[in-house]
Write an enzyme that holds these catalytic residues in place. Structure first.
Site, PDB file in Angstrom:
ATOM      1  CB  VAL A  80      37.919  90.148 -14.188  1.00 18.51           C
ATOM      2  CG1 VAL A  80      37.161  90.769 -13.037  1.00 18.51           C
ATOM      3  CG2 VAL A  80      38.965  89.129 -13.331  1.00 18.51           C
ATOM      4  CB  CYS A  81      39.501  89.577 -19.477  1.00 19.30           C
ATOM      5  SG  CYS A  81      38.500  91.115 -19.984  1.00 19.30           S
ATOM      6  CB  ALA A  82      43.682  92.013 -20.272  1.00 19.70           C
ATOM      7  N   GLY A  84      38.146  94.071 -20.600  1.00 24.02           N
ATOM      8  CA  GLY A  84      36.638  93.936 -20.256  1.00 24.02           C
ATOM      9  C   GLY A  84      36.008  93.276 -21.554  1.00 24.02           C
ATOM     10  CD1 TRP A 107      43.766  91.504 -14.933  1.00 24.10           C
ATOM     11  CD2 TRP A 107      44.356  91.560 -12.820  1.00 24.10           C
ATOM     12  NE1 TRP A 107      45.093  91.678 -14.808  1.00 24.10           N
ATOM     13  CE2 TRP A 107      45.524  91.863 -13.500  1.00 24.10           C
ATOM     14  CE3 TRP A 107      44.480  91.783 -11.382  1.00 24.10           C
ATOM     15  CZ2 TRP A 107      46.629  91.775 -12.929  1.00 24.10           C
ATOM     16  CZ3 TRP A 107      45.736  91.825 -11.040  1.00 24.10           C
ATOM     17  CH2 TRP A 107      46.834  92.064 -11.698  1.00 24.10           C
TER      18      TRP A 107
END
Length: 111
Positions: A80-82, A84, A107
């Site tokens: 995950v990240c901020a 995608g 996330w």
């Protein structure tokens, strides 16, 4: 008549978006429920401002250096990240190293 078609198409797009989003969230949730790990590839500063419970932070620029450690995770991996974008890059890096991972995208969208 044309207005109705535009409204119908708009409604179909919105419904499709939410169904797709729900299914992706459900797939990530299943991996996590079955003992999978969530790897957050944002920077440590971003991670400190908020993250998914029990996730681990491995910044994208350090991911390739952690492949041996990541290969030890046997129950599935969600990256995950901020938004995608970085998690998509992370999934590609892991895939090139023989590691299967699911792109959980942002996330905040994990259940």
């Amino acid at each position: 008549m044309k207005d109705y078609i535009v409204y119908i198409l708009f409604a179909v797009v919105i419904v499709f978006y939410f169904i797709t989003k729900f299914n992706k969230s459900k797939a990530a949730s299943e991996i996590i429920k079955n003992g999978g790990i969530v790897i957050d590839v944002r920077s440590p500063q971003e991670f400190k401002r908020g993250h998914f419970d029990n996730s681990i932070n491995i910044p994208l620029n350090d991911l390739a250096n952690q492949v041996t450690k990541i290969k030890s995770y046997k129950n599935g991996i969600v990256v995950v990240c901020a938004s995608g974008a970085r998690s998509a890059q992370a999934r590609n890096i892991l895939s090139k190293n023989g590691i299967s991972a699911y792109n959980g995208r942002a996330w905040k969208n994990l259940n």
